[in-house]
Design an enzyme around this catalytic site. Structure first.
Site, PDB file in Angstrom:
ATOM      1  N   HIS A 193      41.986  51.239  28.255  1.00 16.57           N
ATOM      2  CA  HIS A 193      40.908  51.674  28.629  1.00 16.57           C
ATOM      3  C   HIS A 193      41.219  53.143  29.252  1.00 16.57           C
ATOM      4  O   HIS A 193      42.279  53.686  29.567  1.00 16.57           O
ATOM      5  CB  HIS A 193      40.010  51.130  29.827  1.00 16.57           C
ATOM      6  CG  HIS A 193      40.811  50.698  31.091  1.00 16.57           C
ATOM      7  ND1 HIS A 193      40.723  51.527  31.980  1.00 16.57           N
ATOM      8  CD2 HIS A 193      41.269  49.648  31.257  1.00 16.57           C
ATOM      9  CE1 HIS A 193      41.601  50.950  32.742  1.00 16.57           C
ATOM     10  NE2 HIS A 193      42.045  49.711  32.622  1.00 16.57           N
ATOM     11  N   CYS A 209      46.100  46.269  32.960  1.00 14.32           N
ATOM     12  CA  CYS A 209      45.614  46.969  31.778  1.00 14.32           C
ATOM     13  C   CYS A 209      46.345  48.165  31.511  1.00 14.32           C
ATOM     14  O   CYS A 209      47.351  48.689  32.167  1.00 14.32           O
ATOM     15  CB  CYS A 209      44.015  47.583  31.800  1.00 14.32           C
ATOM     16  SG  CYS A 209      42.885  46.022  31.844  1.00 14.32           S
TER      17      CYS A 209
END
Length: 235
Positions: A193, A209
């Site tokens: 992301h 992440c």
């Protein structure tokens, strides 16, 4: 006279010792600078082909000519060839999502693969063994490390909502840590992301992440379809 000579010799020896220590320390400092530069520029050290062959309509082993059929839409064509609507539009310089029967399109068919290196904090976009582009990213810190393994992109979201610690952060919220794009993996809670902390890109600081600069996340998002395979390695 002898005392003066001995004193002079001692002074010269001491001076020589300090000179050696100074030069050794200076070399070590420069070595550290070189190592630091090498680490922070890891993305630049890899040979890449670039996105030109992907974005242009030039002939390629990974592209086909396609004639739009009645009832076709860009969504149908993208699904048929395992690509994305934005990539079809970019390769064919389309200004809208509308296509007409009989229209000729050049469709990218190359299968993308993503390789994330935790040690180097880089993400490679590959087609077979060809490295198309390398992005500097952030991976998980020691206590929330990004798990190594093989995954698949299963969700893609533009301006995602972030659900964290029982709170909901809408798109654009100053504490929405997902940035402008989300590409979710088939590992619950993990994905690739954007970020609200661009100054931290290149470091192991995330909660697991893979973070990218927003503009890089947007570029990657437009290229890869759901189903793209992702490998995360420690080295």
């Amino acid at each position: 006279m002898k005392k003066r000579t001995i004193f002079t010799v001692v002074v010269l020896i001491v001076f020589a010792i300090f000179a050696v220590l100074f030069l050794t320390g200076k070399q070590a400092a420069f070595a550290n600078i070189r190592l630091f530069s090498k680490d922070t520029n890891a993305a630049r050290s890899l040979k890449t082909i670039g996105l030109g062959p992907i974005l242009s309509s030039q002939s390629s082993d990974y592209a086909v000519a396609y004639t739009v059929e009645p009832g076709d839409s860009l969504a149908k064509i993208a699904k048929k060839f395992g690509t994305t609507i934005p990539l079809i539009k970019k390769r064919n310089a389309l200004q809208s999502d509308v296509v007409r029967a009989g229209q000729r399109l050049n469709i990218w068919t190359g299968k993308f693969h993503i390789l994330v290196s935790k040690a180097k904090n880089v993400l490679q976009l590959k087609v077979e063994d060809n490295i198309m582009k390398v992005y500097t990213v952030s991976t998980g810190k020691a206590e929330t490390t990004t798990p190594a393994g093989n995954y698949t992109i299963i969700t893609k979201l533009v301006n995602p909502v972030w659900y964290h610690d029982g709170k909901v952060y809408p798109p654009g919220h100053p504490e929405n840590g997902l940035g402008s794009r989300w590409m979710g993996l088939n590992a619950e809670g993990y994905g690739i992301h954007g970020t609200i902390h661009p100054d931290q890109i290149g470091q192991a600081v995330s909660m697991g992440c893979v973070r990218m600069f927003n503009q890089d996340a947007e570029e990657l998002y437009d290229l890869i379809p759901e189903g793209t395979e992702v490998s995360v390695v420690d080295k």
